[in-house]
Design a protein around this motif. Structure first.
Motif, PDB file in Angstrom:
ATOM      1  N   GLU A  41       0.855  -1.186   0.000  1.00 26.29           N
ATOM      2  CA  GLU A  41       0.000   0.000   0.000  1.00 26.29           C
ATOM      3  C   GLU A  41       0.884   1.227   0.000  1.00 26.29           C
ATOM      4  O   GLU A  41       1.961   1.212   0.604  1.00 26.29           O
ATOM      5  N   THR A  42       0.395   2.303  -0.625  1.00 24.21           N
ATOM      6  CA  THR A  42       1.107   3.572  -0.535  1.00 24.21           C
ATOM      7  C   THR A  42       0.228   4.570   0.208  1.00 24.21           C
ATOM      8  O   THR A  42      -1.004   4.515   0.140  1.00 24.21           O
ATOM      9  N   PHE A  43       0.880   5.478   0.916  1.00 20.77           N
ATOM     10  CA  PHE A  43       0.169   6.480   1.727  1.00 20.77           C
ATOM     11  C   PHE A  43       1.092   7.670   1.909  1.00 20.77           C
ATOM     12  O   PHE A  43       2.277   7.606   1.544  1.00 20.77           O
ATOM     13  N   GLN A  44       0.538   8.754   2.477  1.00 22.72           N
ATOM     14  CA  GLN A  44       1.395   9.909   2.791  1.00 22.72           C
ATOM     15  C   GLN A  44       1.465  10.058   4.298  1.00 22.72           C
ATOM     16  O   GLN A  44       1.879   9.112   4.948  1.00 22.72           O
ATOM     17  N   ASP A  81      -0.825  10.114   6.679  1.00 15.15           N
ATOM     18  CA  ASP A  81      -1.704   9.225   7.432  1.00 15.15           C
ATOM     19  C   ASP A  81      -1.721   7.831   6.781  1.00 15.15           C
ATOM     20  O   ASP A  81      -2.252   7.665   5.687  1.00 15.15           O
ATOM     21  N   PRO A  82      -1.167   6.819   7.476  1.00 15.14           N
ATOM     22  CA  PRO A  82      -1.097   5.478   6.889  1.00 15.14           C
ATOM     23  C   PRO A  82      -2.476   4.870   6.593  1.00 15.14           C
ATOM     24  O   PRO A  82      -2.589   3.921   5.817  1.00 15.14           O
ATOM     25  N   GLU A  83      -3.538   5.430   7.208  1.00 15.40           N
ATOM     26  CA  GLU A  83      -4.897   4.924   6.972  1.00 15.40           C
ATOM     27  C   GLU A  83      -5.472   5.436   5.648  1.00 15.40           C
ATOM     28  O   GLU A  83      -6.448   4.890   5.137  1.00 15.40           O
ATOM     29  N   GLN A  84      -4.915   6.524   5.142  1.00 18.67           N
ATOM     30  CA  GLN A  84      -5.421   7.118   3.898  1.00 18.67           C
ATOM     31  C   GLN A  84      -4.613   6.543   2.727  1.00 18.67           C
ATOM     32  O   GLN A  84      -3.615   7.126   2.301  1.00 18.67           O
ATOM     33  N   THR A  85      -5.073   5.395   2.230  1.00 22.27           N
ATOM     34  CA  THR A  85      -4.327   4.703   1.179  1.00 22.27           C
ATOM     35  C   THR A  85      -4.420   5.456  -0.149  1.00 22.27           C
ATOM     36  O   THR A  85      -5.507   5.821  -0.588  1.00 22.27           O
ATOM     37  N   ILE A  86      -3.269   5.683  -0.773  1.00 22.14           N
ATOM     38  CA  ILE A  86      -3.223   6.324  -2.093  1.00 22.14           C
ATOM     39  C   ILE A  86      -3.461   5.249  -3.163  1.00 22.14           C
ATOM     40  O   ILE A  86      -4.231   5.443  -4.089  1.00 22.14           O
TER      41      ILE A  86
END
Lengths: 158, 143
Positions: free
Chosen positions: A119-122, A124-129
């Motif tokens: 998974e990629t995120f910025q 916030d690890p919960e907000q998956t890109i």
């Protein structure tokens, strides 16, 4: 292998991938079966000059790198494993100006195949890109020249 | 919809090369485009900066993915009657052969275009069209 040894191996491996150097991709942490890799923001990877949003292709490169490198964390010995396929879902655009992180896991290793998730995120690890599943083919350590294996293991204690 | 003026005028002129030049990531990869009548072939000239595996050496798998994704998006934008910006929803990529350190080509087929979603298939090759190095399938939302 302890985490320090793993981190040394994955960092040296990513260091040999020319395109990763070009984009500034680097490993942040490595443990058994899990790896975190960073893609810094830069104008070179922008897909839409009007908004500054990163192109999906750069995210694909980040995830291919993270998934292909976590294979090192999952196998007892260093071996190059070519990618068979990648399947990527894009959930939302990455926010311009900030790095993107990829967390990859190898969740199943067989004699022939390594299965990965990433998974990629910025911030916030919960907000998956984006989310990606991949499969990598095992061709055996002998298929990789010894000089290159030595370069990656760097004479560590295995 | 946010399209830069440069992208909009490239679309209106049907100028593939200008559209590629308007996208920074496409310039980073160094991609180009050639048109043969209505046929369009995208080209990724060999470049040290695009390499992954240093042993073969081979093009980074992510670069091949980025090239195919970018090509799919550009051919989709060009197929529209009015300038629209596609947003990628998903991308599925099969690597069939190693992408060696040489020029890579690809062509795109718009498989299905609905009101909101489009499906594009991309095939990439190097020495011979009959020996594809990768195939990809992508869905886009049309804003």
């Amino acid at each position: 292998m302890n985490d320090e040894t793993l981190f040394g191996r994955v960092s040296r491996f990513i260091g040999t991938l020319r395109h990763c150097q070009h984009l500034g991709i680097r490993a942040l942490s490595a443990t058994e079966n899990e790896l975190v890799v960073e893609l810094p923001y830069s104008d070179a990877i922008v897909g839409n000059p009007e908004t500054g949003v990163i192109h999906g292709g750069a995210i694909t490169t980040l995830m291919d790198t993270a998934s292909g490198t976590v294979v090192i964390c999952a196998l007892p010995e260093f071996e190059l494993c070519p990618t068979l396929d990648l399947r990527v879902d894009y959930m939302r655009a990455a926010e311009p100006g900030y790095p993107v992180y990829a967390r990859a896991r190898a969740y199943r290793v067989t004699n022939n195949i390594v299965f990965t998730r990433c998974e990629t995120f910025q911030e916030d690890p919960e907000q998956t890109i984006a989310h990606c599943v991949g499969t990598f083919m095992r061709i055996g350590p002998e298929a990789t020249p010894k000089a290159y294996r030595d370069l990656i293991t760097g004479g560590d204690d295995e | 919809m946010s399209l830069s003026g440069e992208m909009r005028s490239a679309l209106q002129a049907g100028d593939y090369q200008a559209l590629i030049r308007a996208v920074p990531y496409a310039r980073t990869l160094g991609m180009e485009c050639e048109t043969f009548g209505e046929e369009v072939v995208f080209r990724l000239p060999r470049s040290d900066d695009n390499l992954g595996n240093p042993i073969l050496p081979a093009i980074h798998g992510g670069v091949i993915g980025g090239f195919l994704e970018m090509s799919a998006m550009i051919s989709l934008m060009m197929s529209q009657e009015t300038p629209r910006l596609p947003r990628i929803v998903d991308f599925s990529l099969d690597y069939l052969r190693a992408g060696l350190d040489r020029d890579t080509f690809c062509e795109c087929h718009l498989t299905r275009q609905g009101n909101r979603v489009a499906n594009v298939i991309v095939t990439a090759w190097q020495q011979s069209r009959r020996k594809p190095i990768a195939t990809a399938r992508a869905h886009f939302i049309m804003d």
